[in-house]
Design an enzyme around this catalytic site. Structure first.
Site, PDB file in Angstrom:
ATOM      1  N   HIS A 124       0.824  -1.228   0.000  1.00 52.81           N
ATOM      2  CA  HIS A 124       0.000   0.000   0.000  1.00 52.81           C
ATOM      3  C   HIS A 124       0.856   1.275   0.000  1.00 52.81           C
ATOM      4  CE1 HIS A 124      -3.601  -2.318   0.468  1.00 52.81           C
ATOM      5  NE2 HIS A 124      -3.257  -2.788   1.667  1.00 52.81           N
ATOM      6  N   ASP A 160      -2.338 -10.920  -2.004  1.00 55.52           N
ATOM      7  CA  ASP A 160      -2.942 -10.346  -0.798  1.00 55.52           C
ATOM      8  C   ASP A 160      -4.409 -10.028  -1.117  1.00 55.52           C
ATOM      9  OD1 ASP A 160      -1.859  -8.701   1.905  1.00 55.52           O
ATOM     10  OD2 ASP A 160      -3.658  -7.829   0.985  1.00 55.52           O
ATOM     11  N   HIS A 162      -6.104  -7.523  -0.343  1.00 52.37           N
ATOM     12  CA  HIS A 162      -6.286  -6.106  -0.669  1.00 52.37           C
ATOM     13  C   HIS A 162      -5.559  -5.766  -1.965  1.00 52.37           C
ATOM     14  CE1 HIS A 162      -6.590  -6.343   3.818  1.00 52.37           C
ATOM     15  NE2 HIS A 162      -7.645  -5.587   3.580  1.00 52.37           N
ATOM     16  N   ASP A 247      -4.214 -12.865   3.690  1.00 54.68           N
ATOM     17  CA  ASP A 247      -5.449 -12.391   4.322  1.00 54.68           C
ATOM     18  C   ASP A 247      -6.701 -12.677   3.500  1.00 54.68           C
ATOM     19  OD1 ASP A 247      -4.427 -10.581   2.523  1.00 54.68           O
ATOM     20  OD2 ASP A 247      -4.394  -8.877   3.900  1.00 54.68           O
TER      21      ASP A 247
HETATM   22 ZN   LIG Z   1      -3.918  -7.223   2.863  1.00 54.15          ZN
END
Ligand SMILES: [Zn+2]
Length: 319
Positions: A124, A160, A162, A247
């Site tokens: 991120h 991931d 996200h 995740d």
């Molecule tokens: Zn994540």
């Protein structure tokens, strides 16, 4: 081609506030994986701090200076209040980014795949700011470093749950870095629509594969077989990076996917097979998210197992 683990007990020295999901106990899982690997004779190397030159390939000087300025301090680093430093965090974040560069050197010299067990995560973090628990974009630093070491095309597959907004934007106009992300959508951080495919010379070098909440192993398997594996074969990267976030696991407390440990093993199996077929076995995986400690330990155990085995050649492509 033996697997190299890049690991350090120092990754427990980045401390987040009480109740934060990206917590010190995740580093204890890394330590447990490392001890087990070392006990079977596996090769473990300590990371070195990323150089300022390596960071500046993907981050602004202002961001590097801002992170350096919080050394010794516990501070909130983003406007959302998700990302924090503790006194040692700057030093540890340099080790996290530098660990990927150690992996690149290992893979580049044909010594086999590498897995960097690091925190804080990275995907991120954008060119000029920390975000989403991430200080520096570890995988992006590694990919840019690989380019400076003479590779003309590298790919990053981000599993991931996200979307890796930081990695996407850093390479959005760069045709030499293929960024592939499979993620829950709509979800944090809000980016990652299928229509985001790159800009300028980079059009076509970003591949977003959003999935709705509740997606299963079968959904991930279908996207790997139908889309990700063919895209990697077509791009033919000289090195394959994996943003290894766990995740999307059904046990994860932050997201809503239903991937099992076996499903994650299958993804790593595809990636290792593809890296062996198209990239000469040059695969560098780096941890991202994954906030259930049992799922994290199970998935990392499977990752180590897959990357320790000789790769299988892929099944012939059907047209
Ligand atoms: Zn994540």
């Amino acid at each position: 081609m033996p697997l190299l683990l890049i690991a350090s007990e120092r990754f427990a020295d980045h401390i987040t506030p009480p109740g934060h999901p990206e917590r010190v106990e995740r580093a204890h899982v890394f330590d447990s994986i490392t001890r087990a690997f070392r006990a079977r004779g596996g090769q473990v190397m300590a990371p070195r701090p990323a150089t300022r030159e390596a960071l500046l390939a993907v981050h602004s000087a202002a961001h590097c200076d801002a992170m350096a300025s919080v050394a010794g301090e516990a501070r909130a680093l983003d406007l959302e209040g998700d990302t924090f430093s503790s006194p040692d965090s700057y030093e540890i974040a340099l080790l996290a980014a530098g660990a990927v560069c150690v992996g690149v050197d290992h893979a580049l010299h044909g010594r086999g795949p590498a897995l960097a067990l690091v925190r804080p995560p990275g995907h991120h973090a954008e060119r000029d700011h920390a975000m989403g628990f991430c200080l520096f974009n570890n995988v992006a630093v590694g990919a840019a470093y690989a380019r400076t070491r003479g590779l003309s095309r590298v790919a990053i597959v981000d599993i991931d749950v996200h979307h890796g907004n930081g990695t996407q934007w850093i390479f959005y106009e760069d045709p030499s870095v293929l960024y592939v992300s499979i993620h829950q959508y709509p979800f944090y951080p809000g980016t990652g629509a299928a229509t985001e495919t790159g800009r300028g010379d980079g059009v076509g070098a970003t591949l977003n594969l959003p999935l709705p909440a509740g997606a299963t192993d079968a959904d991930y398997d279908r996207l790997f077989r139908d889309t990700i594996n063919p895209a990697l074969a077509d791009f033919a990267p000289e090195m394959l990076f994996v943003s290894a976030g766990f995740d999307a696991h059904q046990r994860d407390p932050l997201a809503s996917m239903r991937v099992t440990t076996a499903g994650y093993r299958r993804m790593l199996d595809y990636l290792w097979t593809t890296a062996s077929a198209v990239a000469g076995g040059r695969l560098v995986a780096v941890t991202e998210g994954g906030y259930d400690l049992q799922a994290l330990e199970e998935c990392l155990t499977e990752t180590v197992d897959v990357l320790s085995a000789p790769a299988r050649m892929p099944e012939p492509r059907t047209v």
